[in-house]
Write a protein that holds these residues in place. Sequence first.
Motif, mmCIF file in Angstrom:
data_model
loop_
_atom_site.group_PDB
_atom_site.id
_atom_site.type_symbol
_atom_site.label_atom_id
_atom_site.label_comp_id
_atom_site.label_asym_id
_atom_site.label_seq_id
_atom_site.Cartn_x
_atom_site.Cartn_y
_atom_site.Cartn_z
ATOM 1 N N GLU A 19 0.833 -1.211 0.000
ATOM 2 C CA GLU A 19 0.000 0.000 0.000
ATOM 3 C C GLU A 19 0.864 1.257 0.000
ATOM 4 O OE1 GLU A 19 -3.110 2.267 2.982
ATOM 5 O OE2 GLU A 19 -3.005 0.093 3.080
ATOM 6 N N GLU A 21 3.964 1.483 -1.071
ATOM 7 C CA GLU A 21 4.622 1.557 -2.381
ATOM 8 C C GLU A 21 3.695 2.192 -3.417
ATOM 9 O OE1 GLU A 21 7.085 -1.583 -4.136
ATOM 10 O OE2 GLU A 21 6.811 -2.645 -2.239
ATOM 11 N N ASN A 22 2.454 1.765 -3.409
ATOM 12 C CA ASN A 22 1.483 2.333 -4.352
ATOM 13 C C ASN A 22 1.276 3.820 -4.090
ATOM 14 O OD1 ASN A 22 1.108 -0.064 -5.745
ATOM 15 N ND2 ASN A 22 -0.553 -0.723 -4.399
ATOM 16 N N GLN A 23 1.248 4.181 -2.817
ATOM 17 C CA GLN A 23 1.086 5.588 -2.465
ATOM 18 C C GLN A 23 2.292 6.399 -2.953
ATOM 19 O OE1 GLN A 23 0.273 6.293 1.675
ATOM 20 N NE2 GLN A 23 -0.765 8.186 1.187
ATOM 21 N N ARG A 25 4.206 5.687 -5.529
ATOM 22 C CA ARG A 25 4.080 5.813 -6.986
ATOM 23 C C ARG A 25 3.147 6.972 -7.344
ATOM 24 N NH1 ARG A 25 3.760 0.247 -6.578
ATOM 25 N NH2 ARG A 25 5.691 -0.756 -7.215
ATOM 26 N N HIS A 26 2.039 7.039 -6.638
ATOM 27 C CA HIS A 26 1.081 8.113 -6.892
ATOM 28 C C HIS A 26 1.695 9.480 -6.570
ATOM 29 C CE1 HIS A 26 -2.661 10.343 -7.028
ATOM 30 N NE2 HIS A 26 -2.403 10.795 -5.813
ATOM 31 N N LEU A 27 2.335 9.593 -5.427
ATOM 32 C CA LEU A 27 2.924 10.867 -5.022
ATOM 33 C C LEU A 27 4.066 11.283 -5.948
ATOM 34 C CD1 LEU A 27 2.945 10.290 -1.157
ATOM 35 C CD2 LEU A 27 1.532 11.945 -2.407
ATOM 36 N N SER A 29 4.231 10.731 -9.046
ATOM 37 C CA SER A 29 3.698 11.134 -10.347
ATOM 38 C C SER A 29 3.216 12.584 -10.336
ATOM 39 C CB SER A 29 2.545 10.220 -10.760
ATOM 40 O OG SER A 29 1.402 10.457 -9.965
ATOM 41 N N ARG A 30 3.219 13.182 -9.160
ATOM 42 C CA ARG A 30 2.805 14.583 -9.008
ATOM 43 C C ARG A 30 4.026 15.440 -8.711
ATOM 44 N NH1 ARG A 30 -2.733 15.358 -6.361
ATOM 45 N NH2 ARG A 30 -3.958 13.961 -7.636
ATOM 46 N N TYR A 32 6.652 17.406 -6.644
ATOM 47 C CA TYR A 32 7.197 17.272 -5.291
ATOM 48 C C TYR A 32 8.452 18.124 -5.182
ATOM 49 C CZ TYR A 32 9.791 13.730 -7.912
ATOM 50 O OH TYR A 32 10.529 13.073 -8.862
#
Length: 67
Positions: A19, A21-23, A25-27, A29-30, A32
């Motif tokens: 979970e 790791e997926n978070q 990946r999402h962060l 992609s934005r 930072y």
Amino acid sequence: MMIRDVVQQAIATGYLTVEAENQLRHLLSRKYDLEDMNAFLKLQQAAMSGYVKQESRELIAAKTTSC
């Protein structure tokens, strides 16, 4: 939530969940900042050196040994 928050939790527990790791990946992609990038690099080093274990790698290893 920020990248550095996810990293801090993973390093504190020594474990990176699927979970999280997926978070990440999402962060990632934005947009930072440099502090988040440095935190992510710190997590990568901790994982490579064995200080942080990755749930996803453990799941893959379990699948290959059970076959």
